[in-house]
Design an enzyme around this catalytic site. Structure first.
Site, PDB file in Angstrom:
ATOM      1  N   SER A 128       4.482  16.482 -15.153  1.00 53.23           N
ATOM      2  CA  SER A 128       5.893  16.683 -14.792  1.00 53.23           C
ATOM      3  C   SER A 128       6.222  18.077 -14.292  1.00 53.23           C
ATOM      4  O   SER A 128       7.103  18.772 -14.810  1.00 53.23           O
ATOM      5  CB  SER A 128       6.797  16.317 -15.981  1.00 53.23           C
ATOM      6  OG  SER A 128       6.585  14.992 -16.357  1.00 53.23           O
ATOM      7  N   GLU A 162      17.215  14.773 -10.103  1.00 50.10           N
ATOM      8  CA  GLU A 162      16.048  14.017  -9.629  1.00 50.10           C
ATOM      9  C   GLU A 162      16.456  12.630  -9.127  1.00 50.10           C
ATOM     10  O   GLU A 162      15.991  12.150  -8.106  1.00 50.10           O
ATOM     11  CB  GLU A 162      15.027  13.889 -10.757  1.00 50.10           C
ATOM     12  CG  GLU A 162      13.733  13.235 -10.338  1.00 50.10           C
ATOM     13  CD  GLU A 162      12.564  14.189 -10.205  1.00 50.10           C
ATOM     14  OE1 GLU A 162      11.516  13.736  -9.715  1.00 50.10           O
ATOM     15  OE2 GLU A 162      12.690  15.359 -10.566  1.00 50.10           O
ATOM     16  N   ASP A 174      11.047  13.577 -19.357  1.00 51.71           N
ATOM     17  CA  ASP A 174      10.371  14.783 -18.883  1.00 51.71           C
ATOM     18  C   ASP A 174      11.249  16.014 -19.049  1.00 51.71           C
ATOM     19  O   ASP A 174      10.806  17.055 -19.563  1.00 51.71           O
ATOM     20  CB  ASP A 174       9.971  14.631 -17.415  1.00 51.71           C
ATOM     21  CG  ASP A 174       9.025  13.457 -17.191  1.00 51.71           C
ATOM     22  OD1 ASP A 174       8.496  12.932 -18.184  1.00 51.71           O
ATOM     23  OD2 ASP A 174       8.833  13.075 -16.025  1.00 51.71           O
TER      24      ASP A 174
END
Length: 389
Positions: A128, A162, A174
């Site tokens: 990640s 994201e 993450d």
């Protein structure tokens, strides 16, 4: 500037070289997930840990309407117009832009800033790296501009960056691990309500080792969407026939799934059985950690891999080869594929004295069998995002 200097020193020195002022320096780590795979979108539990590889950002207000951003990893820079935050042609810059975009949508005005970024989270390894950068950025902006955000809210904001700006429909694990990590601990995150609890992971003479297949099959994205759909099909069946108040597969007992094997399409049954078993396995694995029983924890990792391989069908020959190759190694307590599947890394718990020999044997056998070079990373648990003194 020496390339052998620690990364937080490199990024600070580079900033001072380019901008002639002292920046704020923040780091935020990558993560591994010990157990609890494909449970997040079924309201289950995950068990990540922050690691000792991180993204670093040196940052300071620019004093104008534009900011200059520099990536030491890519040897690139980009100039950003803060009055026009849009997708940029320079890929890494978008992870920063996405965070700025979401902060502004929260009603948090972000004045233009200059920054330098660098990191040692291997890109594409499943640790990640993108979430580490996003988490570092929001943590830095929160410090720099006194935004008043909790780590919990920072994780949500980074996830939205994201999801909405980058366009990747990832879960929150993450970013949550990157911001909430605690050395020598894993985080049991409840994906339903985002409550969390720390569990100690006392590895003693053992280490967390990732073996990288070096492959990523193109099935990954389409299979992910299919698996989610199959889980939703299963949930609707149990809602219709048993309890309309079931919110997710997490609410369905394993015995109820098993009792309906003949009534469900095979694929849907298999997916539901894996998810319900994995949720229980993750909870039981936390008890193993509380009891200091690493051997029992490792056996559950192997069980997870078998479930991902045969029931959830998101593994691949390369991952299976690496997991299988450790089974007769007395130095390995557990191994499984980590992440969405169809490539990436296996995560292993290996005795420290055996790591070098195991890597040599696996690399040779893997090259011969699969035709790929094997990568290896050793990681240790670490703390979450922080200001670098």
């Amino acid at each position: 500037m020496s390339s052998f200097a620690p990364l937080h020193v490199q990024v600070e020195n580079s900033f001072q070289h380019h901008f002639s002022r002292k920046p704020l320096v923040v780091s935020s780590p990558g993560r591994v997930n010990l157990i609890g795979e494909h449970t997040d979108y079924n309201d289950g539990f995950v068990l990540p840990a922050a690691i000792d590889k991180a993204a670093y950002i040196a940052i300071s207000p620019s004093g104008s309407t534009h900011g200059k951003w520099i990536s030491l990893d890519f040897s690139e820079f980009v100039t950003i117009d803060f009055q026009n935050i849009t997708i940029n042609s320079v890929g890494w810059a978008n992870y920063i832009l996405g965070v700025v975009d979401q902060a502004q949508k929260l009603g948090k005005p972000i004045p233009a800033f200059d920054c330098v970024v660098v990191g040692d989270v291997p890109i594409g390894s499943g640790m990640s790296s993108s979430a580490a950068l996003e988490s570092a950025v929001i943590f830095a902006l929160n410090e720099l501009y006194d935004l008043g955000l909790s780590r919990w809210k920072m994780a949500l904001l980074a996830q939205r960056a994201e999801n909405e700006f980058i366009g990747v429909k990832c879960g929150i694990m993450d970013m949550f691990a990157s911001l909430h990590g605690k050395v020598n601990h894993v985080i049991r995150l409840d994906c339903r309500d985002l409550s969390f609890e720390y569990f100690p992971i006392e590895l003693g003479d053992y280490k967390i080792v990732l073996f990288d297949t070096g492959v990523k099959h193109s099935l990954a994205d389409s299979a992910y969407n299919t698996r989610r759909s199959e889980c939703e099909t299963g949930l609707r069946f149990f809602q219709k026939h048993y309890n309309p108040n079931f919110k997710a597969l997490r609410d369905v007992p394993i015995a109820m799934v098993q009792a309906n094997r003949s009534r469900l399409p095979k694929e849907v049954y298999d997916r539901c059985l894996y998810v319900t078993e994995e949720i229980q396995r993750t909870l039981a694995a936390c008890e193993d950690l509380k009891n200091g029983d690493l051997a029992a924890f490792g056996l559950k990792m192997y069980a997870t891999h078998e479930g991902l391989r045969h029931l959830y069908q998101v593994s691949c020959p390369e991952l299976d080869f690496l997991a299988d190759a450790t089974r007769d190694e007395s130095s390995v307590l557990g191994a499984r594929m980590m992440g969405g599947g169809f490539g990436g890394c296996t995560i292993n718990i290996v005795h420290q004295d055996a790591i070098e020999g195991l890597n040599e044997r696996l690399a040779k056998a893997y090259q011969e069998a699969m035709g790929h070079k094997l990568g290896m990373y050793m990681v240790v648990t670490g703390d979450g995002a922080k200001v670098q003194a």
